[in-house]
Motif scaffolding. Structure first.
Motif, PDB file in Angstrom:
ATOM      1  N   VAL A 135      -5.329  -5.716  -6.151  1.00 52.27           N
ATOM      2  CA  VAL A 135      -6.303  -5.626  -6.872  1.00 52.27           C
ATOM      3  C   VAL A 135      -7.377  -4.647  -6.665  1.00 52.27           C
ATOM      4  O   VAL A 135      -7.870  -3.728  -7.199  1.00 52.27           O
ATOM      5  CB  VAL A 135      -6.965  -7.130  -7.344  1.00 52.27           C
ATOM      6  N   TYR A 136      -7.810  -4.823  -5.438  1.00 54.93           N
ATOM      7  CA  TYR A 136      -8.916  -4.020  -4.653  1.00 54.93           C
ATOM      8  C   TYR A 136      -8.458  -2.631  -3.821  1.00 54.93           C
ATOM      9  O   TYR A 136      -9.286  -2.119  -3.380  1.00 54.93           O
ATOM     10  CB  TYR A 136      -9.537  -5.125  -3.737  1.00 54.93           C
ATOM     11  N   LYS A 137      -7.073  -2.565  -3.659  1.00 57.28           N
ATOM     12  CA  LYS A 137      -6.360  -1.612  -2.939  1.00 57.28           C
ATOM     13  C   LYS A 137      -6.797  -1.444  -1.370  1.00 57.28           C
ATOM     14  O   LYS A 137      -5.862  -1.695  -0.607  1.00 57.28           O
ATOM     15  CB  LYS A 137      -6.768  -0.243  -3.608  1.00 57.28           C
ATOM     16  N   GLN A 138      -7.763  -0.950  -1.159  1.00 60.31           N
ATOM     17  CA  GLN A 138      -8.529  -0.539   0.240  1.00 60.31           C
ATOM     18  C   GLN A 138      -8.936  -1.949   0.870  1.00 60.31           C
ATOM     19  O   GLN A 138     -10.140  -2.175   0.906  1.00 60.31           O
ATOM     20  CB  GLN A 138      -9.253   0.546   0.351  1.00 60.31           C
ATOM     21  N   ILE A 139      -8.074  -2.668   1.720  1.00 58.86           N
ATOM     22  CA  ILE A 139      -8.656  -3.759   2.392  1.00 58.86           C
ATOM     23  C   ILE A 139      -8.344  -3.783   3.895  1.00 58.86           C
ATOM     24  O   ILE A 139      -8.441  -4.668   4.606  1.00 58.86           O
ATOM     25  CB  ILE A 139      -8.288  -5.145   1.545  1.00 58.86           C
ATOM     26  N   THR A 171       0.945  -1.096   0.109  1.00 64.07           N
ATOM     27  CA  THR A 171       0.030  -0.127   0.014  1.00 64.07           C
ATOM     28  C   THR A 171       0.742   1.415  -0.064  1.00 64.07           C
ATOM     29  O   THR A 171       0.602   2.222  -0.663  1.00 64.07           O
ATOM     30  CB  THR A 171      -1.014  -0.072   1.253  1.00 64.07           C
ATOM     31  N   ASP A 172       1.997   1.303   0.842  1.00 62.55           N
ATOM     32  CA  ASP A 172       2.966   2.364   0.792  1.00 62.55           C
ATOM     33  C   ASP A 172       3.536   2.684  -0.361  1.00 62.55           C
ATOM     34  O   ASP A 172       3.581   3.702  -1.038  1.00 62.55           O
ATOM     35  CB  ASP A 172       3.837   2.131   2.014  1.00 62.55           C
ATOM     36  N   GLU A 173       3.853   1.506  -1.147  1.00 66.23           N
ATOM     37  CA  GLU A 173       4.642   1.571  -2.269  1.00 66.23           C
ATOM     38  C   GLU A 173       3.742   2.238  -3.646  1.00 66.23           C
ATOM     39  O   GLU A 173       4.108   2.973  -4.281  1.00 66.23           O
ATOM     40  CB  GLU A 173       5.163   0.267  -2.764  1.00 66.23           C
ATOM     41  N   ALA A 174       2.411   1.897  -3.495  1.00 71.34           N
ATOM     42  CA  ALA A 174       1.333   2.164  -4.353  1.00 71.34           C
ATOM     43  C   ALA A 174       1.319   3.708  -4.020  1.00 71.34           C
ATOM     44  O   ALA A 174       1.265   4.617  -4.872  1.00 71.34           O
ATOM     45  CB  ALA A 174       0.100   1.418  -4.236  1.00 71.34           C
ATOM     46  N   GLN A 175       1.153   4.186  -2.798  1.00 73.63           N
ATOM     47  CA  GLN A 175       0.855   5.729  -2.635  1.00 73.63           C
ATOM     48  C   GLN A 175       2.199   6.671  -2.747  1.00 73.63           C
ATOM     49  O   GLN A 175       2.050   7.447  -3.474  1.00 73.63           O
ATOM     50  CB  GLN A 175       0.658   5.963  -1.051  1.00 73.63           C
ATOM     51  N   TRP A 176       3.371   5.691  -2.896  1.00 74.41           N
ATOM     52  CA  TRP A 176       4.471   6.566  -3.071  1.00 74.41           C
ATOM     53  C   TRP A 176       4.927   6.559  -4.497  1.00 74.41           C
ATOM     54  O   TRP A 176       5.619   7.360  -5.233  1.00 74.41           O
ATOM     55  CB  TRP A 176       5.803   5.921  -2.582  1.00 74.41           C
ATOM     56  N   GLY A 177       3.970   5.621  -5.371  1.00 76.69           N
ATOM     57  CA  GLY A 177       4.075   5.770  -6.914  1.00 76.69           C
ATOM     58  C   GLY A 177       5.288   4.790  -7.505  1.00 76.69           C
ATOM     59  O   GLY A 177       5.675   4.901  -8.396  1.00 76.69           O
ATOM     60  N   THR A 178       5.848   4.038  -6.479  1.00 79.75           N
ATOM     61  CA  THR A 178       7.021   3.135  -6.605  1.00 79.75           C
ATOM     62  C   THR A 178       6.803   1.623  -7.201  1.00 79.75           C
ATOM     63  O   THR A 178       7.586   0.949  -7.298  1.00 79.75           O
ATOM     64  CB  THR A 178       7.915   3.286  -5.681  1.00 79.75           C
ATOM     65  N   LEU A 179       5.371   1.210  -6.784  1.00 77.03           N
ATOM     66  CA  LEU A 179       5.139  -0.116  -6.924  1.00 77.03           C
ATOM     67  C   LEU A 179       5.199  -0.678  -8.421  1.00 77.03           C
ATOM     68  O   LEU A 179       5.637  -1.788  -8.494  1.00 77.03           O
ATOM     69  CB  LEU A 179       3.650  -0.281  -6.470  1.00 77.03           C
ATOM     70  N   VAL A 220      -4.168  -1.696 -13.075  1.00 74.37           N
ATOM     71  CA  VAL A 220      -4.220  -0.969 -11.943  1.00 74.37           C
ATOM     72  C   VAL A 220      -3.020  -1.327 -10.891  1.00 74.37           C
ATOM     73  O   VAL A 220      -3.159  -1.112  -9.623  1.00 74.37           O
ATOM     74  CB  VAL A 220      -5.458  -1.279 -11.199  1.00 74.37           C
ATOM     75  N   LEU A 221      -2.150  -2.046 -11.390  1.00 74.65           N
ATOM     76  CA  LEU A 221      -0.981  -2.532 -10.530  1.00 74.65           C
ATOM     77  C   LEU A 221      -0.093  -1.396  -9.664  1.00 74.65           C
ATOM     78  O   LEU A 221       0.054  -1.501  -8.467  1.00 74.65           O
ATOM     79  CB  LEU A 221       0.228  -3.426 -11.234  1.00 74.65           C
ATOM     80  N   GLY A 222       0.070  -0.379 -10.345  1.00 69.54           N
ATOM     81  CA  GLY A 222       0.698   0.871  -9.681  1.00 69.54           C
ATOM     82  C   GLY A 222      -0.435   1.964  -9.050  1.00 69.54           C
ATOM     83  O   GLY A 222       0.215   2.842  -8.531  1.00 69.54           O
ATOM     84  N   HIS A 223      -1.653   1.583  -9.161  1.00 64.19           N
ATOM     85  CA  HIS A 223      -2.530   2.542  -8.522  1.00 64.19           C
ATOM     86  C   HIS A 223      -2.625   2.354  -7.057  1.00 64.19           C
ATOM     87  O   HIS A 223      -2.428   1.486  -6.542  1.00 64.19           O
ATOM     88  CB  HIS A 223      -3.888   2.551  -9.431  1.00 64.19           C
ATOM     89  N   TYR A 224      -3.496   3.600  -6.623  1.00 56.62           N
ATOM     90  CA  TYR A 224      -3.629   3.364  -5.154  1.00 56.62           C
ATOM     91  C   TYR A 224      -5.299   3.669  -4.943  1.00 56.62           C
ATOM     92  O   TYR A 224      -5.661   4.917  -5.367  1.00 56.62           O
ATOM     93  CB  TYR A 224      -2.580   4.527  -4.378  1.00 56.62           C
TER      94      TYR A 224
END
Length: 257
Positions: free
Chosen positions: A164-168, A81-89, A253-257
């Motif tokens: 896949v679902y982001k917020q879990i 989740t952090d990596e997705a928020q930072w845009g580095t996932l 959506v792999l890199g999305h948050y």
């Protein structure tokens, strides 16, 4: 230098750097864990002193395992989740090492940090209660790793779901509460309970740390079952994680948050 060793060193360095950079958060998190145990112990002495005095050992071991299980389960999903928020996932997913391999090494680093924190907390709990348990390093490490691997498998399952679902995160409290129940299950009375994650490992850790039994003195059947359980849960977790990764890539959506 071995490429895997380089990857491990880089990820470990990043983990240490983040812990130092957000030192207040790191310290407060650890202190909160200790204070919660202190409240349970001293509050229990006030309400039911006899009961607490008879169960100090199991209480310390159970809380030690609970804190490590929660960390082993949640760290992976929080990292993703952090990596997705930072845009580095998405950058991690394009690593020449392979995304699953990078995440697996991150998990190993997290486990080492979990063990280090757990040992410090264990010593503090024993000092607080005045009850010094048997700490045989080999037995503790072997059983600790085998007990936590199924939890890591669950972490991979929810890590794949997070891609896949982001917020879990809403499901985390329920899973964490279930760990407390699994740790306390009477597996010596109901054999089928041994196949559940954490339960058998908790029972064996209790024997090692409160009764002074060594890992090679434990029942061969229980040890074999614990090893098999660890392999199966971890394999299922990795499979679900790979499926989640593939689905996230397919949806874009792999890199999305």
């Amino acid at each position: 230098m071995n490429r895997h060793l380089i990857l491990f060193r880089v990820i470990a360095s990043k983990s240490v750097t983040l812990s130092r950079r957000y030192l207040v958060n790191t310290v407060v998190g650890f202190v909160t864990l200790y204070l919660f145990f202190a409240l349970v112990f001293f509050g229990g002495q006030f309400v039911a002193a006899d009961l607490i005095s008879r169960s100090v050992g199991p209480l310390v071991v159970g809380y030690f395992l609970f804190t490590m299980a929660v960390s082993a389960y949640a760290d992976l999903t929080h990292d993703l989740t952090d990596e997705a928020q930072w845009g580095t996932l998405e950058q991690l997913s394009m690593s020449p090492f392979g995304f699953t391999e990078v995440v697996a090494v991150k998990t190993v680093v997290n486990l080492l940090g979990t063990f280090a924190t757990g040992i410090v907390l264990l010593v503090l709990m024993m000092a607080t209660t005045g009850t010094w348990l048997s700490i045989a390093p080999l037995s503790l490490v072997v059983l600790g790793v085998l007990t936590l691997l199924p939890v890591v498998g669950l972490g991979f399952v929810f890590g794949g779901a997070a891609l896949v679902y982001k917020q879990i995160e809403k499901v985390f409290p329920l899973i964490q509460l279930s760990f407390a129940g699994l740790i306390a299950l009477p597996v010596q009375e109901f054999v089928l309970l041994k196949i559940l994650p954490v339960s058998l490992g908790s029972h064996l850790l209790q024997r090692v740390m409160t009764d002074g039994v060594r890992v090679w003195e434990l029942p061969v059947f229980d040890l074999g079952l614990l090893v098999g359980q660890s392999v199966v849960y971890l394999a299922i977790g990795l499979l679900v994680f790979r499926i989640g990764t593939a689905k996230a890539r397919k949806r874009g959506v792999l890199g999305h948050y």
